[in-house]
Design a protein around this motif. Sequence first.
Motif, PDB file in Angstrom:
ATOM      1  N   TRP A 243       0.782  -1.229  -0.223  1.00  0.00           N
ATOM      2  CA  TRP A 243       0.163  -0.050  -0.065  1.00  0.00           C
ATOM      3  C   TRP A 243       0.880   1.285  -0.091  1.00  0.00           C
ATOM      4  O   TRP A 243       0.232   2.455   0.186  1.00  0.00           O
ATOM      5  N   LEU A 244       2.023   0.944  -0.228  1.00  0.00           N
ATOM      6  CA  LEU A 244       2.962   2.253  -0.470  1.00  0.00           C
ATOM      7  C   LEU A 244       2.877   2.893  -1.795  1.00  0.00           C
ATOM      8  O   LEU A 244       2.598   2.259  -2.720  1.00  0.00           O
ATOM      9  N   THR A 245       2.970   4.326  -1.617  1.00  0.00           N
ATOM     10  CA  THR A 245       3.216   4.797  -2.915  1.00  0.00           C
ATOM     11  C   THR A 245       4.400   4.631  -3.542  1.00  0.00           C
ATOM     12  O   THR A 245       5.528   4.225  -2.872  1.00  0.00           O
ATOM     13  N   PRO A 246       4.613   5.169  -4.767  1.00  0.00           N
ATOM     14  CA  PRO A 246       6.000   5.067  -5.444  1.00  0.00           C
ATOM     15  C   PRO A 246       7.100   5.683  -4.524  1.00  0.00           C
ATOM     16  O   PRO A 246       8.242   5.014  -4.461  1.00  0.00           O
ATOM     17  N   GLU A 247       6.660   6.921  -4.239  1.00  0.00           N
ATOM     18  CA  GLU A 247       7.659   7.657  -3.395  1.00  0.00           C
ATOM     19  C   GLU A 247       8.100   7.100  -1.989  1.00  0.00           C
ATOM     20  O   GLU A 247       9.234   6.899  -1.406  1.00  0.00           O
ATOM     21  N   GLU A 248       6.994   6.507  -1.332  1.00  0.00           N
ATOM     22  CA  GLU A 248       7.313   5.671  -0.112  1.00  0.00           C
ATOM     23  C   GLU A 248       7.994   4.420  -0.161  1.00  0.00           C
ATOM     24  O   GLU A 248       9.022   4.195   0.549  1.00  0.00           O
ATOM     25  N   SER A 249       7.833   3.755  -1.454  1.00  0.00           N
ATOM     26  CA  SER A 249       8.384   2.410  -1.566  1.00  0.00           C
ATOM     27  C   SER A 249       9.904   2.884  -1.760  1.00  0.00           C
ATOM     28  O   SER A 249      10.902   2.118  -1.666  1.00  0.00           O
ATOM     29  N   ALA A 250      10.446   3.881  -2.614  1.00  0.00           N
ATOM     30  CA  ALA A 250      11.671   4.386  -2.926  1.00  0.00           C
ATOM     31  C   ALA A 250      12.469   4.640  -1.637  1.00  0.00           C
ATOM     32  O   ALA A 250      13.585   4.641  -1.595  1.00  0.00           O
ATOM     33  N   ARG A 251      11.866   5.030  -0.600  1.00  0.00           N
ATOM     34  CA  ARG A 251      12.315   5.432   0.726  1.00  0.00           C
ATOM     35  C   ARG A 251      12.195   4.218   1.879  1.00  0.00           C
ATOM     36  O   ARG A 251      12.626   4.630   2.891  1.00  0.00           O
ATOM     37  N   VAL A 252      11.759   3.113   1.379  1.00  0.00           N
ATOM     38  CA  VAL A 252      11.706   2.165   2.339  1.00  0.00           C
ATOM     39  C   VAL A 252      12.725   1.564   3.252  1.00  0.00           C
ATOM     40  O   VAL A 252      12.520   1.217   4.548  1.00  0.00           O
ATOM     41  N   MET A 253      14.005   1.759   2.711  1.00  0.00           N
ATOM     42  CA  MET A 253      15.141   1.550   3.643  1.00  0.00           C
ATOM     43  C   MET A 253      15.595   2.492   4.467  1.00  0.00           C
ATOM     44  O   MET A 253      16.427   2.223   5.247  1.00  0.00           O
ATOM     45  N   THR A 254      15.015   3.617   4.561  1.00  0.00           N
ATOM     46  CA  THR A 254      15.223   4.663   5.469  1.00  0.00           C
ATOM     47  C   THR A 254      14.928   4.534   7.078  1.00  0.00           C
ATOM     48  O   THR A 254      15.242   4.892   7.803  1.00  0.00           O
ATOM     49  N   ASP A 255      13.537   3.650   6.975  1.00  0.00           N
ATOM     50  CA  ASP A 255      13.310   3.295   8.158  1.00  0.00           C
ATOM     51  C   ASP A 255      13.994   1.763   8.725  1.00  0.00           C
ATOM     52  O   ASP A 255      13.803   0.680   8.155  1.00  0.00           O
ATOM     53  N   PRO A 256      14.799   1.977   9.745  1.00  0.00           N
ATOM     54  CA  PRO A 256      15.236   0.730  10.251  1.00  0.00           C
ATOM     55  C   PRO A 256      14.362  -0.378  10.480  1.00  0.00           C
ATOM     56  O   PRO A 256      14.887  -1.658  10.235  1.00  0.00           O
ATOM     57  N   ASP A 257      13.451  -0.478  10.929  1.00  0.00           N
ATOM     58  CA  ASP A 257      12.526  -1.551  11.124  1.00  0.00           C
ATOM     59  C   ASP A 257      12.230  -2.285   9.820  1.00  0.00           C
ATOM     60  O   ASP A 257      12.248  -3.399   9.565  1.00  0.00           O
ATOM     61  N   THR A 258      11.654  -1.406   8.914  1.00  0.00           N
ATOM     62  CA  THR A 258      10.964  -1.791   7.539  1.00  0.00           C
ATOM     63  C   THR A 258      12.134  -2.286   7.002  1.00  0.00           C
ATOM     64  O   THR A 258      12.278  -3.189   6.127  1.00  0.00           O
ATOM     65  N   ALA A 259      13.413  -1.693   7.004  1.00  0.00           N
ATOM     66  CA  ALA A 259      14.770  -2.071   6.116  1.00  0.00           C
ATOM     67  C   ALA A 259      15.086  -3.360   6.498  1.00  0.00           C
ATOM     68  O   ALA A 259      15.366  -4.253   5.657  1.00  0.00           O
ATOM     69  N   HIS A 260      14.988  -3.828   7.912  1.00  0.00           N
ATOM     70  CA  HIS A 260      15.139  -5.079   8.455  1.00  0.00           C
ATOM     71  C   HIS A 260      14.461  -6.106   7.815  1.00  0.00           C
ATOM     72  O   HIS A 260      14.723  -7.361   7.337  1.00  0.00           O
ATOM     73  N   ARG A 261      12.944  -5.576   7.756  1.00  0.00           N
ATOM     74  CA  ARG A 261      12.010  -6.458   7.247  1.00  0.00           C
ATOM     75  C   ARG A 261      12.185  -7.004   5.660  1.00  0.00           C
ATOM     76  O   ARG A 261      12.248  -8.172   5.453  1.00  0.00           O
ATOM     77  N   VAL A 262      12.587  -5.773   5.008  1.00  0.00           N
ATOM     78  CA  VAL A 262      12.837  -6.005   3.631  1.00  0.00           C
ATOM     79  C   VAL A 262      14.040  -6.871   3.319  1.00  0.00           C
ATOM     80  O   VAL A 262      13.901  -7.986   2.658  1.00  0.00           O
TER      81      VAL A 262
END
Length: 108
Positions: free
Chosen positions: A50-69
């Motif tokens: 459900w992320l926008t294209p812009e949000e998806s491009a920044r997904v690795m900036t959040d440590p928790d989300t980056a860990h999940r990815v």
Amino acid sequence: MTDEPLDVAGLQHRLAEFAAARNWQPYHTPKNLAAALSVEASELVEIFQWLTPEESARVMTDPDTAHRVTDEVADVLAYLLQLCEVLGIDPLAALDAKIDRNERRFPI
């Protein structure tokens, strides 16, 4: 974990040893590995669903989300490498051949 350089064959060997130590080889059939690969790929997609294209491009900036990815990418790669091992596919050679075919199919 080892200090030696990482390579595909070494990772495949490590995955095979991990499965063998737990007697999981009977379950590592091509069908089961392909299904597990699909499940893990879906879990990766779920993070971006459900992320926008812009949000998806920044997904690795959040440590928790980056860990999940990172974990889901690892799971996808692990099952893909195990599937290649079971089927006798060299994943790097397969990718190289596919790029060659795509270059012929889609010329500049």
